[in-house]
Design an enzyme around this catalytic site. Sequence first.
Site, mmCIF file in Angstrom:
data_model
loop_
_atom_site.group_PDB
_atom_site.id
_atom_site.type_symbol
_atom_site.label_atom_id
_atom_site.label_comp_id
_atom_site.label_asym_id
_atom_site.label_seq_id
_atom_site.Cartn_x
_atom_site.Cartn_y
_atom_site.Cartn_z
ATOM 1 N N HIS A 15 -7.500 -4.549 10.147
ATOM 2 C CA HIS A 15 -7.211 -4.299 8.729
ATOM 3 C C HIS A 15 -5.913 -4.973 8.297
ATOM 4 C CE1 HIS A 15 -5.138 -0.230 9.778
ATOM 5 N NE2 HIS A 15 -4.188 -0.975 9.259
ATOM 6 N N ASN A 20 -7.803 -2.620 14.208
ATOM 7 C CA ASN A 20 -9.205 -2.912 13.883
ATOM 8 C C ASN A 20 -9.325 -4.099 12.918
ATOM 9 O OD1 ASN A 20 -8.379 -1.832 11.456
ATOM 10 N ND2 ASN A 20 -9.778 -0.086 11.474
ATOM 11 N N GLU A 24 -9.813 -1.729 5.205
ATOM 12 C CA GLU A 24 -10.496 -1.455 6.464
ATOM 13 C C GLU A 24 -11.712 -2.380 6.623
ATOM 14 O OE1 GLU A 24 -9.054 0.330 8.563
ATOM 15 O OE2 GLU A 24 -8.656 2.396 7.949
ATOM 16 N N ASP A 60 0.817 -1.223 0.000
ATOM 17 C CA ASP A 60 0.000 0.000 0.000
ATOM 18 C C ASP A 60 0.847 1.267 0.000
ATOM 19 O OD1 ASP A 60 0.948 -0.421 2.573
ATOM 20 O OD2 ASP A 60 -1.008 -0.680 3.488
HETATM 21 C C1 GLP Z 1 -0.758 0.437 8.662
HETATM 22 C C2 GLP Z 1 -0.390 -0.343 7.398
HETATM 23 C C3 GLP Z 1 -0.603 -1.818 7.586
HETATM 24 C C4 GLP Z 1 0.037 -2.250 8.893
HETATM 25 C C5 GLP Z 1 -0.660 -1.592 10.039
HETATM 26 C C6 GLP Z 1 -0.098 -1.977 11.393
HETATM 27 O O1 GLP Z 1 -2.031 0.919 8.667
HETATM 28 N N1 GLP Z 1 -1.083 0.068 6.237
HETATM 29 O O2 GLP Z 1 -0.054 -2.509 6.486
HETATM 30 O O3 GLP Z 1 -0.052 -3.635 9.026
HETATM 31 O O4 GLP Z 1 -0.532 -0.196 9.887
HETATM 32 O O5 GLP Z 1 1.074 -1.264 11.639
HETATM 33 P P1 GLP Z 1 2.056 -1.481 12.829
HETATM 34 O O6 GLP Z 1 2.867 -2.675 12.478
HETATM 35 O O7 GLP Z 1 2.873 -0.232 12.890
HETATM 36 O O8 GLP Z 1 1.237 -1.691 14.053
#
Ligand code: GLP
Length: 240
Positions: A137, A135, A142, A67
């Site tokens: 995702h 949440n 989402e 992404d």
């Molecule tokens: C973001 C990214 C996700 C990631 C998530 C969790 O929103 N788009 O790909 O998995 O955050 O991030 P973290 O590993 O910093 O908790």
Amino acid sequence: MKVIIVKNYEELSRKSADLIIELVKNKPDAVLGLATGSTPLGLYKNLIAAVNTGEISFKDVKTLNLDEYVGLDGTHNQSYRYFMNENLFNSIDINIDNTFVPGGCGDNLEEICANYNFLLDTVSRDVQLLGLGGNGHIGFNEPGTPFSSTTHVVTLKPETRKANARFFNSPDEVPTEAVTMGIKNVLDAKSIILVASGTEKANAVNAMLNDEISETCPASALRLHPDVTVVIDEAAASKL
Ligand code: GLP
């Protein structure tokens, strides 16, 4: 689905890196779907170390990221392209032309999404690495995203913008939209590794593994895939 529970973040980073190191050893031209976020950082450090010691090489590896924020180009220090360059690509022997992150800038985001879908359909991923949103995702898919979704533009949920605000100078600077691979794209990878660490992920981990498979928890879609390894630490597993 294989669930591996390890003691802490350090072990999570080691275990998940070992899975990718093994893959690249066995298949030097592997195609890796990669993820951003703080969770894979330790994993990436271990990959860099494995390249430095000569255990593996990325010279024939291709990568495709999940992404990107809309409106941030690759030179912005919070763009996911910048993150990947800084935290992995600049420190390993990969050909940067073989690294793909969906573009978040440009007049025609629909075209960017269509081109990324074409790329994903053309280049088959041996593995897709995923983090997990609080949440549920995956990527930026989402809750409520159809499992049939392909690369698309999403409006980020307030809770996601809030969670990611820690990386920006102020919460207002967090982009409101992102381009993300869809859930179908994620499930198209030959195998999937999901990493999650800490108590703030415990509810999402539990929903992913134990609630009904539904769009309410995007990560529950992974239970439809035949080859998924979930690597979580004890804190993330604390609600199981
Ligand atoms: C973001 C990214 C996700 C990631 C998530 C969790 O929103 N788009 O790909 O998995 O955050 O991030 P973290 O590993 O910093 O908790």
